[in-house]
Design a protein around this motif. Structure first.
Motif, PDB file in Angstrom:
ATOM      1  N   GLU A 160      -7.724   4.951   4.791  1.00 57.19           N
ATOM      2  CA  GLU A 160      -7.743   4.182   3.540  1.00 57.19           C
ATOM      3  C   GLU A 160      -7.185   2.781   3.715  1.00 57.19           C
ATOM      4  O   GLU A 160      -7.744   1.797   3.215  1.00 57.19           O
ATOM      5  CB  GLU A 160      -6.928   4.929   2.479  1.00 57.19           C
ATOM      6  CG  GLU A 160      -6.866   4.265   1.123  1.00 57.19           C
ATOM      7  CD  GLU A 160      -8.130   4.444   0.300  1.00 57.19           C
ATOM      8  OE1 GLU A 160      -8.313   3.689  -0.672  1.00 57.19           O
ATOM      9  OE2 GLU A 160      -8.944   5.328   0.636  1.00 57.19           O
TER      10      GLU A 160
ATOM     11  N   LEU B  82      -2.755   5.624  -3.126  1.00 57.38           N
ATOM     12  CA  LEU B  82      -3.495   6.814  -2.723  1.00 57.38           C
ATOM     13  C   LEU B  82      -2.644   8.043  -3.041  1.00 57.38           C
ATOM     14  O   LEU B  82      -1.554   8.214  -2.469  1.00 57.38           O
ATOM     15  CB  LEU B  82      -3.797   6.760  -1.222  1.00 57.38           C
ATOM     16  CG  LEU B  82      -4.531   7.960  -0.609  1.00 57.38           C
ATOM     17  CD1 LEU B  82      -5.929   8.111  -1.214  1.00 57.38           C
ATOM     18  CD2 LEU B  82      -4.608   7.824   0.912  1.00 57.38           C
TER      19      LEU B  82
ATOM     20  N   GLN C 249      -6.023  10.514   6.365  1.00 57.46           N
ATOM     21  CA  GLN C 249      -6.615   9.907   5.167  1.00 57.46           C
ATOM     22  C   GLN C 249      -5.934   8.584   4.833  1.00 57.46           C
ATOM     23  O   GLN C 249      -6.582   7.611   4.430  1.00 57.46           O
ATOM     24  CB  GLN C 249      -6.499  10.889   3.996  1.00 57.46           C
ATOM     25  CG  GLN C 249      -7.458  10.618   2.853  1.00 57.46           C
ATOM     26  CD  GLN C 249      -7.456  11.736   1.822  1.00 57.46           C
ATOM     27  OE1 GLN C 249      -7.090  12.882   2.109  1.00 57.46           O
ATOM     28  NE2 GLN C 249      -7.838  11.415   0.598  1.00 57.46           N
ATOM     29  N   THR C 250      -4.620   8.542   5.013  1.00 61.09           N
ATOM     30  CA  THR C 250      -3.858   7.313   4.741  1.00 61.09           C
ATOM     31  C   THR C 250      -4.305   6.180   5.664  1.00 61.09           C
ATOM     32  O   THR C 250      -4.547   5.054   5.222  1.00 61.09           O
ATOM     33  CB  THR C 250      -2.351   7.571   4.927  1.00 61.09           C
ATOM     34  OG1 THR C 250      -1.928   8.576   4.000  1.00 61.09           O
ATOM     35  CG2 THR C 250      -1.537   6.306   4.704  1.00 61.09           C
TER      36      THR C 250
ATOM     37  N   ALA D 234       0.747   5.473   0.011  1.00 61.34           N
ATOM     38  CA  ALA D 234       0.184   6.817   0.021  1.00 61.34           C
ATOM     39  C   ALA D 234       1.305   7.746  -0.413  1.00 61.34           C
ATOM     40  O   ALA D 234       2.344   7.821   0.246  1.00 61.34           O
ATOM     41  CB  ALA D 234      -0.321   7.184   1.409  1.00 61.34           C
TER      42      ALA D 234
ATOM     43  N   ASN E 273       0.843  -1.188   0.000  1.00 59.15           N
ATOM     44  CA  ASN E 273       0.000   0.000   0.000  1.00 59.15           C
ATOM     45  C   ASN E 273       0.881   1.241   0.000  1.00 59.15           C
ATOM     46  O   ASN E 273       1.807   1.329   0.814  1.00 59.15           O
ATOM     47  CB  ASN E 273      -0.891   0.033   1.246  1.00 59.15           C
ATOM     48  CG  ASN E 273      -1.883  -1.096   1.282  1.00 59.15           C
ATOM     49  OD1 ASN E 273      -2.406  -1.502   0.247  1.00 59.15           O
ATOM     50  ND2 ASN E 273      -2.174  -1.606   2.476  1.00 59.15           N
TER      51      ASN E 273
END
Length: 276
Positions: free
Chosen positions: A72, A50, A68-69, A30, A28
């Motif tokens: 998510e 992201l 936000q990270t 960001a 993942n």
């Protein structure tokens, strides 16, 4: 186990290469940039990706991006403070505003991210913070790079302290010290020069010409290999506090260390004479 990586300055250079390699591994990511469109143009859309527009100098904006990270991806495992810019000018000719802006981005921007990331990492009792410094944070004898080197010396200094502060929470901290890598660091968008140059500083102008005309796009370091080395460090059992990258960085660091020891021994009698 899949990790969540938060990378600043990810629209070019090391940041972009790191994001691409991590996404290829299924991690993942960001990724932040001052311009979100640049990120989305460079990196294909993915459930693991992201893109975040971010002003590093705004603490509230940094908090928004971190929040936000986590929302998510559910975690925050690795932070790479990569965003920064070069400043090439003699100490005297750089204005207070020019100097402070270099510190705002290179030093205080990274500190903003660290402060906002650590609560989640402490909660997880795990994490790794990597701060991209420079070989210019270990030695400063490059004409015209005094202020830039000062920002990177600062990054290494707070990373060393941070490593000691967070180890009880199972969090690691590493300062990365690259030599010359073939990124766009020496191009006009990433390397700022003084608004008011002083003709008296011939060595600085020579350094400027060398970096912009000769070294640019001829750097010995491969950013693909450099990014992989940074990523591999996160998976190491005992990652270093200082990660030097590049044969030139190794050579310069060795020369500096030897010179420091020579100077220390030459002045030892004065040094030790000041105790009670």
């Amino acid at each position: 186990m899949k990790k969540t990586w938060f990378i600043t300055g990810a629209s070019k250079g090391f940041g972009l290469e790191l994001a691409r390699q991590l996404l290829a591994k299924g991690e993942n990511v960001a990724a932040t940039s001052r311009n979100k469109n640049e990120l989305e143009n460079q990196i294909a859309a993915s459930p693991n990706f992201l893109a975040l527009q971010l002003d590093l100098t705004d603490e509230n904006d940094v908090q928004r991006a971190i929040t936000q990270t986590i929302a998510e991806f559910g975690s925050l495992d690795v932070v790479i403070n990569n965003a920064g810019f070069g400043l090439l000018g003699a100490v005297e000719e750089l204005s207070d505003a020019e100097t402070r802006q270099n510190f705002e981005v290179n030093v205080f921007g990274s500190l903003n991210v660290i402060r906002k990331a650590l609560p989640q990492m402490r909660k997880q009792n795990a994490g790794h913070i990597l701060n991209i410094a420079s070989i210019g944070g270990y030695l400063g004898d490059f004409p015209g790079f005094g202020i830039y080197c000062a920002t990177k010396f600062a990054v290494i200094g707070f990373t060393e302290a941070l490593a000691m502060e967070v180890k009880d929470f199972n969090i690691k901290a590493t300062a990365v010290l690259p030599g010359y890598f073939r990124t766009n660091f020496l191009t006009s968008g990433s390397l700022v020069t003084p608004k008011n140059e002083l003709d008296a500083y011939e060595s600085t102008r020579e350094s400027q010409k060398f970096h912009q005309e000769q070294m640019n796009l001829n750097q010995p370091g491969d950013p693909v290999k450099g990014a992989k080395a940074i990523i591999d460090t996160v998976y190491a059992e005992n990652p270093p506090v200082h990660l030097f990258l590049g044969s030139d960085a190794y050579k310069l660091a060795t020369e500096k260390s030897n010179a420091m020891m020579d100077e220390l021994e030459r002045w030892k009698s004065v040094t030790v004479s000041t105790d009670f």
